[in-house]
Design a protein around this motif. Sequence first.
Motif, PDB file in Angstrom:
ATOM      1  N   ASN A  35       0.844  -1.204   0.000  1.00 23.43           N
ATOM      2  CA  ASN A  35       0.000   0.000   0.000  1.00 23.43           C
ATOM      3  C   ASN A  35       0.875   1.248   0.000  1.00 23.43           C
ATOM      4  O   ASN A  35       1.943   1.267   0.607  1.00 23.43           O
ATOM      5  CB  ASN A  35      -0.905   0.026   1.233  1.00 23.43           C
ATOM      6  CG  ASN A  35      -2.055  -0.922   1.127  1.00 23.43           C
ATOM      7  OD1 ASN A  35      -2.397  -1.386   0.045  1.00 23.43           O
ATOM      8  ND2 ASN A  35      -2.659  -1.231   2.261  1.00 23.43           N
ATOM      9  N   THR A  36       0.400   2.270  -0.682  1.00 23.36           N
ATOM     10  CA  THR A  36       1.163   3.508  -0.747  1.00 23.36           C
ATOM     11  C   THR A  36       0.435   4.631  -0.028  1.00 23.36           C
ATOM     12  O   THR A  36      -0.783   4.584   0.162  1.00 23.36           O
ATOM     13  CB  THR A  36       1.411   3.943  -2.205  1.00 23.36           C
ATOM     14  OG1 THR A  36       0.159   4.152  -2.855  1.00 23.36           O
ATOM     15  CG2 THR A  36       2.216   2.892  -2.955  1.00 23.36           C
ATOM     16  N   TRP A  38       0.839   9.163   0.381  1.00 22.77           N
ATOM     17  CA  TRP A  38       1.506  10.377  -0.070  1.00 22.77           C
ATOM     18  C   TRP A  38       2.346  10.957   1.067  1.00 22.77           C
ATOM     19  O   TRP A  38       1.866  11.157   2.169  1.00 22.77           O
ATOM     20  CB  TRP A  38       0.470  11.405  -0.512  1.00 22.77           C
ATOM     21  CG  TRP A  38       1.066  12.716  -0.891  1.00 22.77           C
ATOM     22  CD1 TRP A  38       1.114  13.838  -0.131  1.00 22.77           C
ATOM     23  CD2 TRP A  38       1.703  13.030  -2.110  1.00 22.77           C
ATOM     24  NE1 TRP A  38       1.740  14.847  -0.813  1.00 22.77           N
ATOM     25  CE2 TRP A  38       2.117  14.375  -2.042  1.00 22.77           C
ATOM     26  CE3 TRP A  38       1.972  12.315  -3.276  1.00 22.77           C
ATOM     27  CZ2 TRP A  38       2.776  15.009  -3.076  1.00 22.77           C
ATOM     28  CZ3 TRP A  38       2.624  12.958  -4.313  1.00 22.77           C
ATOM     29  CH2 TRP A  38       3.023  14.280  -4.201  1.00 22.77           C
ATOM     30  N   TYR A  46       4.223   9.274  -3.765  1.00 18.41           N
ATOM     31  CA  TYR A  46       3.638   8.130  -3.078  1.00 18.41           C
ATOM     32  C   TYR A  46       4.752   7.150  -2.733  1.00 18.41           C
ATOM     33  O   TYR A  46       5.631   6.884  -3.547  1.00 18.41           O
ATOM     34  CB  TYR A  46       2.588   7.449  -3.962  1.00 18.41           C
ATOM     35  CG  TYR A  46       1.295   8.219  -4.013  1.00 18.41           C
ATOM     36  CD1 TYR A  46       0.343   8.049  -3.021  1.00 18.41           C
ATOM     37  CD2 TYR A  46       1.042   9.129  -5.027  1.00 18.41           C
ATOM     38  CE1 TYR A  46      -0.835   8.770  -3.044  1.00 18.41           C
ATOM     39  CE2 TYR A  46      -0.134   9.855  -5.064  1.00 18.41           C
ATOM     40  CZ  TYR A  46      -1.070   9.663  -4.063  1.00 18.41           C
ATOM     41  OH  TYR A  46      -2.241  10.380  -4.080  1.00 18.41           O
ATOM     42  N   GLN A  47       4.692   6.618  -1.523  1.00 17.19           N
ATOM     43  CA  GLN A  47       5.682   5.644  -1.090  1.00 17.19           C
ATOM     44  C   GLN A  47       4.975   4.444  -0.483  1.00 17.19           C
ATOM     45  O   GLN A  47       3.985   4.586   0.232  1.00 17.19           O
ATOM     46  CB  GLN A  47       6.643   6.255  -0.086  1.00 17.19           C
ATOM     47  CG  GLN A  47       7.473   7.356  -0.720  1.00 17.19           C
ATOM     48  CD  GLN A  47       8.498   7.905   0.231  1.00 17.19           C
ATOM     49  OE1 GLN A  47       8.230   8.093   1.403  1.00 17.19           O
ATOM     50  NE2 GLN A  47       9.679   8.179  -0.285  1.00 17.19           N
ATOM     51  N   ALA A  48       5.517   3.282  -0.771  1.00 11.84           N
ATOM     52  CA  ALA A  48       4.965   2.051  -0.216  1.00 11.84           C
ATOM     53  C   ALA A  48       5.282   1.975   1.270  1.00 11.84           C
ATOM     54  O   ALA A  48       6.304   2.500   1.738  1.00 11.84           O
ATOM     55  CB  ALA A  48       5.547   0.840  -0.944  1.00 11.84           C
ATOM     56  N   CYS A  49       4.433   1.314   1.996  1.00 11.28           N
ATOM     57  CA  CYS A  49       4.630   1.135   3.428  1.00 11.28           C
ATOM     58  C   CYS A  49       5.993   0.484   3.698  1.00 11.28           C
ATOM     59  O   CYS A  49       6.687   0.868   4.628  1.00 11.28           O
ATOM     60  CB  CYS A  49       3.499   0.273   3.995  1.00 11.28           C
ATOM     61  SG  CYS A  49       3.559   0.070   5.773  1.00 11.28           S
ATOM     62  N   GLU A  51       8.735   0.849   1.992  1.00 13.81           N
ATOM     63  CA  GLU A  51       9.755   1.898   1.874  1.00 13.81           C
ATOM     64  C   GLU A  51       9.819   2.744   3.142  1.00 13.81           C
ATOM     65  O   GLU A  51      10.901   3.113   3.612  1.00 13.81           O
ATOM     66  CB  GLU A  51       9.455   2.825   0.703  1.00 13.81           C
ATOM     67  CG  GLU A  51       9.650   2.227  -0.659  1.00 13.81           C
ATOM     68  CD  GLU A  51       9.286   3.228  -1.738  1.00 13.81           C
ATOM     69  OE1 GLU A  51      10.220   3.831  -2.312  1.00 13.81           O
ATOM     70  OE2 GLU A  51       8.079   3.431  -1.981  1.00 13.81           O
TER      71      GLU A  51
END
Length: 80
Positions: A35-36, A38, A46-49, A51
């Motif tokens: 899931n991403t 912002w 947007y970054q993935a959880c 990351e």
Amino acid sequence: MASRATIESCDRQFEARFPALEKVAGSLTDDQLANTMWLPYDGGRYQACLEILVYARWSLTYHSGPLAYTQTPLGANNMF
């Protein structure tokens, strides 16, 4: 800040707090990790959880060099 005045006190703080992060991170499913959300940094993206979870490791790795360098002139030759 007084509770983090020595390496030993920082270790105690880490040992006390890390299990909560480990529990949450370990409970996430692959879908949840993908899931991403912002984040507004560097113009935003947007970054993935997954990351976002890696930021803690990255921060420790990044800052260990300057910390070790700063400690060397003070006589601490074995930081870790």
